[in-house]
Motif scaffolding. Sequence first.
Motif: not given
Length: 405
Positions: A20-36
Amino acid sequence: MPLALLALAVGAFGIGTTEFVMMGLLPGVADDLHLSIPAAGHLVSAYALGVVIGAPLLAALTARMSRRTVLIGLMALFVAGNALSAFAPGGDSLLAARFLSGLPHGAFFGVGAVVATAMVPPERKARSVSLMFLGLTVANVAGVPVATLMGQHLGWRAAFLGVSVIGLAAIASLALLVPHDGGHAASPTGLRGEVATLKSLPVWLALGTTVAGFGALFAAYSYVTPMLTDAAGYAETNVTLLLALFGVGATAGNLLGGRLADHSLRGTLFGGLASLAVVLVLFPLLMRAEWSAALAVALLGMAAFVTGSPLQLMVMEKASAAPSLASSANQAAFNLANAGGAWIGGLALAAGFGTTSPALAGAMLAVLGLGVASVAYGVDRRRATPSVGRVVTSHVPGEAGVLRH
């Protein structure tokens, strides 16, 4: 209760946190890896796909191995997946690592449930399963918020490294506390016997009850944030605390369900599904005020997780000769419920029925789950009915050892 259940709960805590942690990390992951954001959302789906594929596959392939060895191996795979997630250089590699992390999820809970029930007397089986699942529900209260905070302050990679450390602690606990026979011998039937259990109609009815019953939960829970903000009027900053209330309710429901199911498995299952349907029907009313919305979130967690242990135990009893694969398949069913429930709830929103309409869609799924459970009960009754002049022993859960003429 055996200390080995603590080791299983530690593993469940780590698995629940990474799920379940990915839901909270999603914006940071998207920004760091240049993903939508939609592309980053595939990371959640990749984990769920790993669970659905890995649950029956790994349980079947390890059918003749010591269950203690299997549990340690599965947790080692879990650690590897999360460590690879922490060091993933790009979106594709992180997608593969999340899939790898999901592979051991269902098999761990499936085999763990078999080990847990083998180490306790028959009258404590449901409680033993609920204590293992306690790690999963506590993860929603403590593990996910802490890992999310780590991700926000130290970077999302630190969160996955933290989860890997939990996995290492689980491996140490399993090695120290679980008996060398895993509380039970490995499956005597092997791969062929395990696969044969999936040909049983009662097993499929039990799995169908899981899909419908927990699909009801996820139809509503997947959209609980817009319900809390748009309908109840909460600020987005308060949603995390309210989701922790869901975890508190789930923890209480899990423990209550385990205790009640040891007295009446079928009664607890029917009562839990009926309670879930009622809570979901009341959701549109409860979401009209902040205090009642908070109560609704807690009640949703409690009503849903009352059924967790009974559903797991029912599948295992229907496949008593070779329970590992069926028990693991039930974990795949939980994840199918997650995806299917979210999809059905989304259909209600897309149709323009309102912000709280996913809860009503969930109520219909809960009623469907009651219907499937009723059919399963009818099949059990027919199979337990003897021919004229014969005396048989009923194997209907909750009626074991009752002689019928």
